[in-house]
Scaffold this active site. Structure first.
Site, PDB file in Angstrom:
ATOM      1  N   PHE A 149       0.812  -1.223   0.000  1.00 44.43           N
ATOM      2  CA  PHE A 149       0.000   0.000   0.000  1.00 44.43           C
ATOM      3  C   PHE A 149       0.842   1.268   0.000  1.00 44.43           C
ATOM      4  O   PHE A 149       0.354   2.335  -0.354  1.00 44.43           O
ATOM      5  CB  PHE A 149      -0.949   0.004   1.222  1.00 44.43           C
ATOM      6  CG  PHE A 149      -0.274   0.386   2.517  1.00 44.43           C
ATOM      7  CD1 PHE A 149      -0.058   1.723   2.840  1.00 44.43           C
ATOM      8  CD2 PHE A 149       0.158  -0.579   3.415  1.00 44.43           C
ATOM      9  CE1 PHE A 149       0.570   2.084   4.028  1.00 44.43           C
ATOM     10  CE2 PHE A 149       0.791  -0.233   4.598  1.00 44.43           C
ATOM     11  CZ  PHE A 149       0.994   1.107   4.903  1.00 44.43           C
ATOM     12  N   LYS A 173      -1.246  -6.978  -9.314  1.00 41.31           N
ATOM     13  CA  LYS A 173      -2.222  -7.107  -8.219  1.00 41.31           C
ATOM     14  C   LYS A 173      -1.790  -6.081  -7.167  1.00 41.31           C
ATOM     15  O   LYS A 173      -0.927  -6.347  -6.337  1.00 41.31           O
ATOM     16  CB  LYS A 173      -2.177  -8.534  -7.652  1.00 41.31           C
ATOM     17  CG  LYS A 173      -3.443  -9.015  -6.961  1.00 41.31           C
ATOM     18  CD  LYS A 173      -3.934  -8.145  -5.829  1.00 41.31           C
ATOM     19  CE  LYS A 173      -3.144  -8.316  -4.554  1.00 41.31           C
ATOM     20  NZ  LYS A 173      -3.538  -7.310  -3.525  1.00 41.31           N
ATOM     21  N   GLU A 176      -5.020  -3.694  -1.987  1.00 43.30           N
ATOM     22  CA  GLU A 176      -6.451  -3.410  -1.976  1.00 43.30           C
ATOM     23  C   GLU A 176      -6.782  -2.202  -1.081  1.00 43.30           C
ATOM     24  O   GLU A 176      -7.916  -1.760  -1.034  1.00 43.30           O
ATOM     25  CB  GLU A 176      -7.242  -4.651  -1.532  1.00 43.30           C
ATOM     26  CG  GLU A 176      -6.996  -5.132  -0.109  1.00 43.30           C
ATOM     27  CD  GLU A 176      -5.749  -6.031   0.047  1.00 43.30           C
ATOM     28  OE1 GLU A 176      -4.730  -5.764  -0.622  1.00 43.30           O
ATOM     29  OE2 GLU A 176      -5.811  -6.970   0.863  1.00 43.30           O
ATOM     30  N   SER A 226       5.319  -6.973   3.245  1.00 47.66           N
ATOM     31  CA  SER A 226       5.867  -7.283   4.562  1.00 47.66           C
ATOM     32  C   SER A 226       6.672  -8.600   4.513  1.00 47.66           C
ATOM     33  O   SER A 226       6.466  -9.437   3.622  1.00 47.66           O
ATOM     34  CB  SER A 226       4.727  -7.409   5.568  1.00 47.66           C
ATOM     35  OG  SER A 226       3.855  -8.433   5.162  1.00 47.66           O
ATOM     36  N   CYS A 281       9.495   1.748   3.455  1.00 47.55           N
ATOM     37  CA  CYS A 281      10.377   0.631   3.803  1.00 47.55           C
ATOM     38  C   CYS A 281      11.806   1.118   4.018  1.00 47.55           C
ATOM     39  O   CYS A 281      12.634   0.394   4.555  1.00 47.55           O
ATOM     40  CB  CYS A 281      10.346  -0.429   2.720  1.00 47.55           C
ATOM     41  SG  CYS A 281      11.087   0.154   1.206  1.00 47.55           S
ATOM     42  N   GLU A 381       8.794  -4.416  13.027  1.00 48.73           N
ATOM     43  CA  GLU A 381       8.733  -3.293  12.089  1.00 48.73           C
ATOM     44  C   GLU A 381       7.449  -2.536  12.406  1.00 48.73           C
ATOM     45  O   GLU A 381       6.350  -3.054  12.210  1.00 48.73           O
ATOM     46  CB  GLU A 381       8.683  -3.803  10.636  1.00 48.73           C
ATOM     47  CG  GLU A 381       8.594  -2.661   9.646  1.00 48.73           C
ATOM     48  CD  GLU A 381       8.362  -3.091   8.201  1.00 48.73           C
ATOM     49  OE1 GLU A 381       7.675  -4.094   7.973  1.00 48.73           O
ATOM     50  OE2 GLU A 381       8.868  -2.389   7.307  1.00 48.73           O
TER      51      GLU A 381
HETATM   52  P1  NAD Z   1       1.509  -6.642   2.953  1.00 46.28           P
HETATM   53  O1  NAD Z   1       2.552  -7.689   2.988  1.00 46.28           O
HETATM   54  O2  NAD Z   1       0.413  -6.687   3.944  1.00 46.28           O
HETATM   55  O3  NAD Z   1       0.780  -6.636   1.506  1.00 46.28           O
HETATM   56  C1  NAD Z   1       1.530  -6.624   0.318  1.00 46.28           C
HETATM   57  C2  NAD Z   1       0.719  -7.328  -0.765  1.00 46.28           C
HETATM   58  O4  NAD Z   1       0.496  -8.678  -0.361  1.00 46.28           O
HETATM   59  C3  NAD Z   1      -0.639  -6.702  -1.008  1.00 46.28           C
HETATM   60  O5  NAD Z   1      -0.896  -6.663  -2.390  1.00 46.28           O
HETATM   61  C4  NAD Z   1      -1.601  -7.629  -0.287  1.00 46.28           C
HETATM   62  O6  NAD Z   1      -2.869  -7.699  -0.887  1.00 46.28           O
HETATM   63  C5  NAD Z   1      -0.899  -8.968  -0.360  1.00 46.28           C
HETATM   64  N1  NAD Z   1      -1.188  -9.827   0.806  1.00 46.28           N
HETATM   65  C6  NAD Z   1      -1.478  -9.415   2.069  1.00 46.28           C
HETATM   66  N2  NAD Z   1      -1.690 -10.477   2.868  1.00 46.28           N
HETATM   67  C7  NAD Z   1      -1.523 -11.572   2.101  1.00 46.28           C
HETATM   68  C8  NAD Z   1      -1.606 -12.982   2.362  1.00 46.28           C
HETATM   69  N3  NAD Z   1      -1.900 -13.446   3.576  1.00 46.28           N
HETATM   70  N4  NAD Z   1      -1.377 -13.827   1.351  1.00 46.28           N
HETATM   71  C9  NAD Z   1      -1.072 -13.368   0.123  1.00 46.28           C
HETATM   72  N5  NAD Z   1      -0.999 -12.052  -0.180  1.00 46.28           N
HETATM   73  C10 NAD Z   1      -1.209 -11.165   0.788  1.00 46.28           C
HETATM   74  O7  NAD Z   1       2.278  -5.236   2.988  1.00 46.28           O
HETATM   75  P2  NAD Z   1       1.646  -3.785   3.108  1.00 46.28           P
HETATM   76  O8  NAD Z   1       1.121  -3.601   4.492  1.00 46.28           O
HETATM   77  O9  NAD Z   1       0.748  -3.511   1.973  1.00 46.28           O
HETATM   78  O10 NAD Z   1       2.953  -2.894   2.899  1.00 46.28           O
HETATM   79  C11 NAD Z   1       3.836  -2.558   3.931  1.00 46.28           C
HETATM   80  C12 NAD Z   1       4.987  -3.521   3.998  1.00 46.28           C
HETATM   81  O11 NAD Z   1       5.684  -3.531   2.760  1.00 46.28           O
HETATM   82  C13 NAD Z   1       6.019  -3.124   5.033  1.00 46.28           C
HETATM   83  O12 NAD Z   1       6.449  -4.293   5.689  1.00 46.28           O
HETATM   84  C14 NAD Z   1       7.142  -2.518   4.210  1.00 46.28           C
HETATM   85  O13 NAD Z   1       8.415  -2.558   4.804  1.00 46.28           O
HETATM   86  C15 NAD Z   1       7.076  -3.358   3.001  1.00 46.28           C
HETATM   87  N6  NAD Z   1       7.704  -2.697   1.873  1.00 46.28           N
HETATM   88  C16 NAD Z   1       8.926  -3.143   1.473  1.00 46.28           C
HETATM   89  C17 NAD Z   1       9.566  -2.519   0.429  1.00 46.28           C
HETATM   90  C18 NAD Z   1      10.908  -2.991  -0.028  1.00 46.28           C
HETATM   91  O14 NAD Z   1      11.344  -2.514  -1.066  1.00 46.28           O
HETATM   92  N7  NAD Z   1      11.576  -3.889   0.649  1.00 46.28           N
HETATM   93  C19 NAD Z   1       8.972  -1.430  -0.217  1.00 46.28           C
HETATM   94  C20 NAD Z   1       7.716  -1.010   0.212  1.00 46.28           C
HETATM   95  C21 NAD Z   1       7.090  -1.661   1.265  1.00 46.28           C
END
Ligand code: NAD
Length: 496
Positions: A149, A173, A176, A226, A281, A381
């Site tokens: 997000f 994808k 959401e 994450s 991040c 985090e």
């Molecule tokens: P998230 O992991 O909750 O979601 C990321 C994606 O995974 C979304 O599209 C979501 O719909 C999907 N998702 C969520 N739960 C899932 C599940 N159980 N099974 C399959 N898919 C699932 O992350 P977020 O809250 O949207 O974003 C924040 C996180 O992203 C933080 O941990 C941040 O550090 C990380 N991030 C990392 C980088 C990097 O370059 N390393 C960059 C941006 C964000």
């Protein structure tokens, strides 16, 4: 209530699963949109559309594909404000920050406009007598991106710019939680002349993600999100025989040595700790204060916090916006209680900020001193505007702390001592390192990626490494015994 639908084959496609998610304006707390959540069948249709578009796109000459990438660049450039406004409306970050996100995203399109140079192979003439050997890189087919997000424009661009420039077709994808920007991106790509089906968006949750991971026509998956989900994506995609890069979470340390310029370090800590409400991040979440710098540094950071202008991201006066959802805001705030219970000193509690009690998902900038590695606020985090200060006695202690942390996305050192900075560069276990730079996100012609729990997979994202990720190598060995294949053409040589 506005509905955000899928975008497949060059047009909006209403969802049929009967499932929808709620999308909020984080600045007001109001639900503004619903988003369709795809079923397995809807993901399958999107992938098959991308599959149908793949042969034509792959066969399109590099000259024509490149022309379209330039046109994409032009159209995105002309719509920076709309893209940024879509980010602010659903993520909450302030407009100036959203404009920065769009700019850093377009850097990847700039790089993709130079893709012919990146895709050029190598040629060895007369490797054997009359035999030449050469290498080429070819696209994979359908590739997918699953994005978080916190950068709804930039992170998709990290993926699709090079993926499609290399000749693949793409299924995105997006998160959401703030899906509007991805649909806007899809429409702009169509306006720029990208053929239908080359770039598709399916919205959804775990159902859609699992359908992508299981789909036999998806050759590669890029994921950013994450750490627990990154690990899952990596394992599932690899099990299904796909190429995968899965970037995870972070806990970025900023080490401040006693010789550092305290005001400069404090400005950097505040900018990198609270920018985008800490939802980056590459945000600094831990300041490691070495020796005598701790007291003046903590005082300098504390003194800056009352002046931060926290408010609706669409107000140009705001410097920090709300968090993305109420649930996330409350989880972030809970670390202030655990920090206090576990022995930390909460110097500034963001729940005291007036915006905390209003309708949006606001939390004021928060600062916790005397944090130790056992506390939850250090171990997790947080992904919000809560900055921790860990005090250590020496450079060695600081390095031990940083390198013992399971994450290794970014790390920064603040010092005037070139030798110390050089040693830090050599020793630190992180993928992106800043020397007097708190957020060392590489420019688009380098690649981005962390170490340890911040990245699962072998290649970093965007830049030259992503060209390798999105293509397969092929090496040819050839002999041509008959040289009589030429004809006369006096026209100026053109690309076809
Ligand atoms: P998230 O992991 O909750 O979601 C990321 C994606 O995974 C979304 O599209 C979501 O719909 C999907 N998702 C969520 N739960 C899932 C599940 N159980 N099974 C399959 N898919 C699932 O992350 P977020 O809250 O949207 O974003 C924040 C996180 O992203 C933080 O941990 C941040 O550090 C990380 N991030 C990392 C980088 C990097 O370059 N390393 C960059 C941006 C964000």
């Amino acid at each position: 209530m506005d509905l955000i639908t899928h975008y497949v084959g060059g047009k909006s496609v209403p969802g049929e699963s009967g499932r929808r998610g709620d999308v909020f304006n984080p600045a007001t707390g109001e639900k503004t949109h619903e988003v369709d959540l795809a079923s397995i069948e809807e993901v399958d249709r999107a992938v098959r559309t991308a599959r149908s578009a793949a042969p034509g796109w792959r066969a399109t000459s590099l000259a024509r594909r490149n022309e379209i990438m330039f046109s994409v660049r032009q159209v995105l450039d002309a719509h920076r404000s709309e893209l940024a406004a879509a980010v602010t409306a659903q993520h909450g970050k302030v407009l100036s920050d959203a404009m920065g996100e769009v700019a850093r995203g377009i850097e990847n399109v700039d790089f993709a406009c130079g893709i012919p140079n990146q895709l050029a192979g190598r040629y060895s003439e007369q490797a054997s007598t009359g035999v030449d050997v050469y290498s080429i890189r070819q696209p994979l087919g359908v590739v997918a991106g699953i994005t978080p997000f916190n950068f709804p424009v930039m992170v998709p661009m990290w993926m699709f710019a090079n993926a499609i420039a290399c000749g693949n077709t793409f299924v995105l994808k997006p998160s959401e939680k703030d899906p509007l920007a991805s649909v806007l991106l899809a429409e702009l790509l169509s306006d720029a002349g990208l053929p239908d089906g080359v770039f598709n968006v399916v919205h959804g949750d775990k159902v859609a993600v699992d359908a992508i991971l299981a789909h036999p026509e998806v050759a590669a998956v890029s994921f950013v999100g994450s750490t627990p989900i990154a690990r899952y994506i990596y394992e599932e995609a690899a099990k299904a025989g796909k190429r995968v890069q899965a970037l995870g979470g972070a806990k970025n340390h900023m080490v401040v040595l006693p010789d550092a310029d305290v005001d400069m370090a404090a400005d950097a800590a505040v900018s990198a700790g609270y920018g985008s409400a800490g939802e980056r991040c590459m945000a600094i979440s831990v300041v490691v204060a070495v020796g005598r710098v701790a007291d003046p540094l903590v005082e300098a950071i504390t003194s800056r916090l009352p002046n931060l202008r926290i408010g609706d991201g669409s107000d140009p006066a705001s410097e920090m916006g709300p968090l993305v959802t109420r649930e996330h805001r409350d989880k972030v705030a809970s670390y202030l209680d655990s920090a206090r219970d576990q022995g930390g000193t909460v110097l500034v509690d963001g729940r005291q900020h007036e915006r905390y009690r209003e309708g949006g998902f606001f939390l004021g900038a928060s600062l916790v001193d005397h944090v130790t590695t056992e506390m939850d606020c250090y171990r997790d985090e947080i992904f919000g505007p809560v900055l921790s200060v860990v005090r250590v006695d020496s450079y060695d202690e600081a390095m031990e702390l940083v390198n013992s942390n399971p994450w290794g996305n970014g790390a920064a050192i603040f010092t005037r001592d070139g030798g110390a900075a050089r040693r830090f560069q050599f020793e630190v276990e992180a993928g992106m390192v800043g020397v007097n730079v708190p957020i060392p996100v590489p420019v688009g012609y380098f690649s981005f990626g962390g170490w340890k729990h911040s990245l699962f997979g072998d290649t970093h994202i965007y830049g030259p490494e992503s060209v390798s990720f999105y293509t397969r190598g092929k090496v040819l060995t050839s002999r041509w015994p008959d040289p009589s294949t030429s004809s006369i053409d006096l026209g100026f040589p053109r690309n076809h």
